[in-house]
Design an enzyme around this catalytic site. Structure first.
Site, PDB file in Angstrom:
ATOM      1  N   CYS A  99      -3.677  12.223  11.616  1.00 19.27           N
ATOM      2  CA  CYS A  99      -2.234  12.109  11.344  1.00 19.27           C
ATOM      3  C   CYS A  99      -1.886  12.369   9.883  1.00 19.27           C
ATOM      4  CB  CYS A  99      -1.731  10.730  11.745  1.00 19.27           C
ATOM      5  SG  CYS A  99      -1.870  10.417  13.518  1.00 19.27           S
ATOM      6  N   HIS A 100      -2.762  11.949   8.967  1.00 20.28           N
ATOM      7  CA  HIS A 100      -2.409  12.017   7.538  1.00 20.28           C
ATOM      8  C   HIS A 100      -3.056  13.174   6.797  1.00 20.28           C
ATOM      9  CE1 HIS A 100      -0.128   8.282   7.422  1.00 20.28           C
ATOM     10  NE2 HIS A 100      -1.072   7.701   8.133  1.00 20.28           N
ATOM     11  N   CYS A 196       0.239 -19.451 -14.816  1.00 20.06           N
ATOM     12  CA  CYS A 196      -0.388 -18.155 -15.111  1.00 20.06           C
ATOM     13  C   CYS A 196      -0.144 -17.790 -16.571  1.00 20.06           C
ATOM     14  CB  CYS A 196       0.208 -17.045 -14.239  1.00 20.06           C
ATOM     15  SG  CYS A 196       0.390 -17.414 -12.480  1.00 20.06           S
ATOM     16  N   ARG A 237      -7.963 -12.608  -6.270  1.00 18.51           N
ATOM     17  CA  ARG A 237      -8.012 -12.960  -7.690  1.00 18.51           C
ATOM     18  C   ARG A 237      -6.987 -14.051  -8.002  1.00 18.51           C
ATOM     19  NH1 ARG A 237     -11.106 -13.474 -12.339  1.00 18.51           N
ATOM     20  NH2 ARG A 237     -11.561 -11.357 -12.958  1.00 18.51           N
ATOM     21  N   CYS A 241      -7.798 -17.783  -9.514  1.00 18.56           N
ATOM     22  CA  CYS A 241      -7.188 -18.360 -10.715  1.00 18.56           C
ATOM     23  C   CYS A 241      -6.525 -19.703 -10.396  1.00 18.56           C
ATOM     24  CB  CYS A 241      -6.194 -17.381 -11.330  1.00 18.56           C
ATOM     25  SG  CYS A 241      -7.017 -16.067 -12.272  1.00 18.56           S
TER      26      CYS A 241
HETATM   27  C1  HEC Z   1      -7.019 -21.371 -16.969  1.00 17.41           C
HETATM   28  C2  HEC Z   1      -6.643 -20.024 -17.281  1.00 17.41           C
HETATM   29  C3  HEC Z   1      -6.080 -19.142 -16.184  1.00 17.41           C
HETATM   30  C4  HEC Z   1      -4.935 -19.341 -15.467  1.00 17.41           C
HETATM   31  C5  HEC Z   1      -3.968 -20.505 -15.520  1.00 17.41           C
HETATM   32  C6  HEC Z   1      -4.780 -18.167 -14.636  1.00 17.41           C
HETATM   33  N1  HEC Z   1      -5.810 -17.296 -14.845  1.00 17.41           N
HETATM   34 FE1  HEC Z   1      -5.957 -15.408 -14.153  1.00 17.41          FE
HETATM   35  N2  HEC Z   1      -7.740 -15.196 -15.076  1.00 17.41           N
HETATM   36  C7  HEC Z   1      -8.339 -16.128 -15.872  1.00 17.41           C
HETATM   37  C8  HEC Z   1      -9.627 -15.627 -16.337  1.00 17.41           C
HETATM   38  C9  HEC Z   1     -10.609 -16.370 -17.230  1.00 17.41           C
HETATM   39  C10 HEC Z   1      -9.762 -14.336 -15.796  1.00 17.41           C
HETATM   40  C11 HEC Z   1     -10.922 -13.363 -16.007  1.00 17.41           C
HETATM   41  C12 HEC Z   1     -10.772 -12.695 -17.362  1.00 17.41           C
HETATM   42  C13 HEC Z   1      -9.494 -11.922 -17.461  1.00 17.41           C
HETATM   43  O1  HEC Z   1      -9.388 -10.800 -16.921  1.00 17.41           O
HETATM   44  O2  HEC Z   1      -8.502 -12.458 -18.022  1.00 17.41           O
HETATM   45  C14 HEC Z   1      -8.555 -14.093 -15.027  1.00 17.41           C
HETATM   46  C15 HEC Z   1      -8.279 -12.904 -14.382  1.00 17.41           C
HETATM   47  C16 HEC Z   1      -7.083 -12.604 -13.739  1.00 17.41           C
HETATM   48  C17 HEC Z   1      -6.762 -11.311 -13.180  1.00 17.41           C
HETATM   49  C18 HEC Z   1      -7.645 -10.076 -13.179  1.00 17.41           C
HETATM   50  C19 HEC Z   1      -7.274  -9.122 -14.280  1.00 17.41           C
HETATM   51  C20 HEC Z   1      -8.068  -7.851 -14.280  1.00 17.41           C
HETATM   52  O3  HEC Z   1      -7.803  -7.008 -15.153  1.00 17.41           O
HETATM   53  O4  HEC Z   1      -8.943  -7.662 -13.441  1.00 17.41           O
HETATM   54  C21 HEC Z   1      -5.511 -11.428 -12.630  1.00 17.41           C
HETATM   55  C22 HEC Z   1      -4.745 -10.362 -11.894  1.00 17.41           C
HETATM   56  C23 HEC Z   1      -5.069 -12.792 -12.852  1.00 17.41           C
HETATM   57  N3  HEC Z   1      -6.054 -13.466 -13.536  1.00 17.41           N
HETATM   58  C24 HEC Z   1      -3.850 -13.299 -12.449  1.00 17.41           C
HETATM   59  C25 HEC Z   1      -3.475 -14.630 -12.587  1.00 17.41           C
HETATM   60  C26 HEC Z   1      -2.277 -15.204 -12.008  1.00 17.41           C
HETATM   61  C27 HEC Z   1      -1.240 -14.450 -11.196  1.00 17.41           C
HETATM   62  C28 HEC Z   1      -2.267 -16.524 -12.331  1.00 17.41           C
HETATM   63  C29 HEC Z   1      -1.292 -17.596 -11.904  1.00 17.41           C
HETATM   64  C30 HEC Z   1      -1.277 -17.868 -10.463  1.00 17.41           C
HETATM   65  C31 HEC Z   1      -3.438 -16.759 -13.149  1.00 17.41           C
HETATM   66  N4  HEC Z   1      -4.160 -15.607 -13.251  1.00 17.41           N
HETATM   67  C32 HEC Z   1      -3.743 -17.978 -13.758  1.00 17.41           C
HETATM   68  C33 HEC Z   1      -7.830 -17.356 -16.228  1.00 17.41           C
HETATM   69  C34 HEC Z   1      -6.636 -17.869 -15.774  1.00 17.41           C
HETATM   70  C1  HEC Z   2      -1.105   8.446  15.273  1.00 18.98           C
HETATM   71  C2  HEC Z   2      -0.863   8.837  13.900  1.00 18.98           C
HETATM   72  C3  HEC Z   2      -1.360   7.901  12.810  1.00 18.98           C
HETATM   73  C4  HEC Z   2      -2.611   7.360  12.654  1.00 18.98           C
HETATM   74  C5  HEC Z   2      -3.814   7.478  13.569  1.00 18.98           C
HETATM   75  C6  HEC Z   2      -2.581   6.655  11.389  1.00 18.98           C
HETATM   76  N1  HEC Z   2      -1.353   6.759  10.824  1.00 18.98           N
HETATM   77 FE1  HEC Z   2      -0.768   5.976   9.040  1.00 18.98          FE
HETATM   78  N2  HEC Z   2       1.141   6.516   9.401  1.00 18.98           N
HETATM   79  C7  HEC Z   2       1.554   7.325  10.428  1.00 18.98           C
HETATM   80  C8  HEC Z   2       2.989   7.536  10.331  1.00 18.98           C
HETATM   81  C9  HEC Z   2       3.822   8.371  11.289  1.00 18.98           C
HETATM   82  C10 HEC Z   2       3.403   6.829   9.186  1.00 18.98           C
HETATM   83  C11 HEC Z   2       4.841   6.697   8.642  1.00 18.98           C
HETATM   84  C12 HEC Z   2       5.242   7.941   7.927  1.00 18.98           C
HETATM   85  C13 HEC Z   2       4.480   8.074   6.650  1.00 18.98           C
HETATM   86  O1  HEC Z   2       4.777   7.329   5.722  1.00 18.98           O
HETATM   87  O2  HEC Z   2       3.551   8.921   6.559  1.00 18.98           O
HETATM   88  C14 HEC Z   2       2.226   6.227   8.619  1.00 18.98           C
HETATM   89  C15 HEC Z   2       2.209   5.471   7.440  1.00 18.98           C
HETATM   90  C16 HEC Z   2       1.059   5.086   6.796  1.00 18.98           C
HETATM   91  C17 HEC Z   2       1.035   4.485   5.471  1.00 18.98           C
HETATM   92  C18 HEC Z   2       2.246   4.206   4.584  1.00 18.98           C
HETATM   93  C19 HEC Z   2       2.578   5.422   3.786  1.00 18.98           C
HETATM   94  C20 HEC Z   2       3.815   5.235   2.944  1.00 18.98           C
HETATM   95  O3  HEC Z   2       4.045   6.065   2.054  1.00 18.98           O
HETATM   96  O4  HEC Z   2       4.560   4.278   3.154  1.00 18.98           O
HETATM   97  C21 HEC Z   2      -0.278   4.236   5.177  1.00 18.98           C
HETATM   98  C22 HEC Z   2      -0.820   3.634   3.892  1.00 18.98           C
HETATM   99  C23 HEC Z   2      -1.053   4.668   6.310  1.00 18.98           C
HETATM  100  N3  HEC Z   2      -0.217   5.191   7.272  1.00 18.98           N
HETATM  101  C24 HEC Z   2      -2.432   4.574   6.383  1.00 18.98           C
HETATM  102  C25 HEC Z   2      -3.157   4.874   7.523  1.00 18.98           C
HETATM  103  C26 HEC Z   2      -4.580   4.638   7.655  1.00 18.98           C
HETATM  104  C27 HEC Z   2      -5.482   4.083   6.567  1.00 18.98           C
HETATM  105  C28 HEC Z   2      -4.922   5.027   8.918  1.00 18.98           C
HETATM  106  C29 HEC Z   2      -6.281   4.957   9.564  1.00 18.98           C
HETATM  107  C30 HEC Z   2      -6.921   3.634   9.584  1.00 18.98           C
HETATM  108  C31 HEC Z   2      -3.712   5.518   9.568  1.00 18.98           C
HETATM  109  N4  HEC Z   2      -2.670   5.397   8.696  1.00 18.98           N
HETATM  110  C32 HEC Z   2      -3.662   6.000  10.852  1.00 18.98           C
HETATM  111  C33 HEC Z   2       0.755   7.840  11.453  1.00 18.98           C
HETATM  112  C34 HEC Z   2      -0.567   7.508  11.655  1.00 18.98           C
END
Ligand code: HEC
Ligand code: HEC
Length: 280
Positions: A99-100, A196, A237, A241
């Site tokens: 399809c895609h 966060c 993630r 956190c």
């Molecule tokens: C106590 C401190 C702390 C708090 C509060 C916290 N985090 Fe984190 N978070 C971390 C640490 C440590 C990591 C790993 C190192 C990094 O990428 O900052 C992390 C990593 C992440 C990452 C991955 C970033 C990457 O680049 O891969 C995301 C996304 C994230 N935190 C979102 C959140 C969100 C949303 C919240 C609130 C719900 C939250 N964190 C609260 C400490 C915290």
């Molecule tokens: C029978 C046909 C069909 C099959 C099989 C199918 N898709 Fe789709 N899919 C569509 C149609 C139609 C849409 C809606 C129109 C569009 O956004 O392309 C869609 C939408 C999507 C979207 C959203 C695209 C957007 O821009 O919003 C994703 C992501 C997606 N399909 C992933 C998948 C994946 C991964 C698979 C296989 C596991 C899959 N599809 C299998 C027909 C199909």
């Protein structure tokens, strides 16, 4: 009582936080000869002075893994997704490819997510779009949020946007969700009573125990975490956190995490998609 907990949490954090130089070592993210920008300019009303990718806060060794697609362990999963892409399934007996066509038809999609979806009545994440297509078009069983299939496919589709700037829609019906996500981002939770923002806005660049705190951006997801030994979703993630501050985490795919994802994505607008990134 609440006050006591808050002071205690502050004390705990002071003990584990230490300053470190911000990741301005000048290293550049170059993949296949192409430089991917790891910072973006923040608008005047942005809560951060500069928008910085999590890649910049990692060690040189971890950074290197992301710079080489042969070394990047996430590519094992992407090969798995390529197999799924070609495999017919469900009542349609069609494959994604039937399809895609080529997966590059999804170029740019990652940059716009989460994106408002009328049928769902909420913003759709990549996981939700894939499952909606599997259920309604392919006629097969949807995948679990954190399943090997879902992680592999979100990585493969995300890769098609690598190097493109995050540019989600923030107006219209998205605005309310982003607002809700913002509230969650600044709300202190858990036994440590932390939001966060206390870590990722007030303390990025500092060390927390042995970890260099980043801005918590999501432009590289799903990420391959060495600690997990595999890929993990954005919501995993977030959950991790929340666990760290001893809060009761929301569920993957919950409205709370969708709102938080929308808000965090909006904080990283302009950063390049780095899917699949590598973290410790
Ligand atoms: C106590 C401190 C702390 C708090 C509060 C916290 N985090 Fe984190 N978070 C971390 C640490 C440590 C990591 C790993 C190192 C990094 O990428 O900052 C992390 C990593 C992440 C990452 C991955 C970033 C990457 O680049 O891969 C995301 C996304 C994230 N935190 C979102 C959140 C969100 C949303 C919240 C609130 C719900 C939250 N964190 C609260 C400490 C915290
Ligand atoms: C029978 C046909 C069909 C099959 C099989 C199918 N898709 Fe789709 N899919 C569509 C149609 C139609 C849409 C809606 C129109 C569009 O956004 O392309 C869609 C939408 C999507 C979207 C959203 C695209 C957007 O821009 O919003 C994703 C992501 C997606 N399909 C992933 C998948 C994946 C991964 C698979 C296989 C596991 C899959 N599809 C299998 C027909 C199909």
């Amino acid at each position: 009582m609440k006050r006591t907990v808050s002071i205690l949490a502050g004390g705990l954090l002071c003990g584990v936080l230490s300053t470190a130089a911000l990741a301005d070592d000048g290293r550049e993210l170059v993949i296949d000869g192409e430089t991917i920008a790891t910072t973006a300019v923040a608008a005047d009303d942005h809560p951060l002075d500069e928008i910085i990718s999590g890649w910049r806060f990692r060690s040189a060794e971890t950074q290197a893994l992301q710079m080489d697609d042969f070394e990047n362990p996430a590519f094992v999963a992407i090969e798995y997704a390529e197999e799924i892409w070609e495999t017919p399934a469900g009542t349609s007996n069609k494959s994604c490819a039937d399809c895609h066509g080529d997966a590059d038809s999804f170029a740019g999609l990652r940059t716009k997510l989460p994106r408002w979806n009328d049928e769902m009545g909420k913003p759709a994440t990549m996981e939700m779009l894939i499952n909606a297509s599997i259920e309604t078009h392919q006629g097969a069983e949807p995948w679990k949020w954190e399943s090997a299939e879902m992680l592999a496919m979100t990585a493969m589709i995300g890769l098609e946007s690598r190097g493109m700037p995050v540019a989600l829609e923030t107006d219209g019906p998205m605005a309310d969700w982003i607002k809700k996500g913002e509230e969650l981002y600044y709300t202190r939770v858990g036994l440590l009573n932390m939001a966060c923002a206390n870590c990722h806005e007030d303390n990025y660049g500092n060390m927390i125990r042995a970890d260099h705190l980043s801005q918590g951006q999501i432009n590289g997801f799903p990420v391959y975490r060495l600690k997990w030994g595999g890929l993990g979703s954005i919501h995993r993630r977030f959950k991790g956190c929340m666990d760290q501050v001893r809060a009761e985490p929301y569920k993957r795919g919950s409205d709370e995490f969708i709102a938080l994802e929308a808000y965090v994505a909006s904080r990283g607008m302009g950063l390049s998609v780095e899917t699949p990134s590598v973290r410790n």
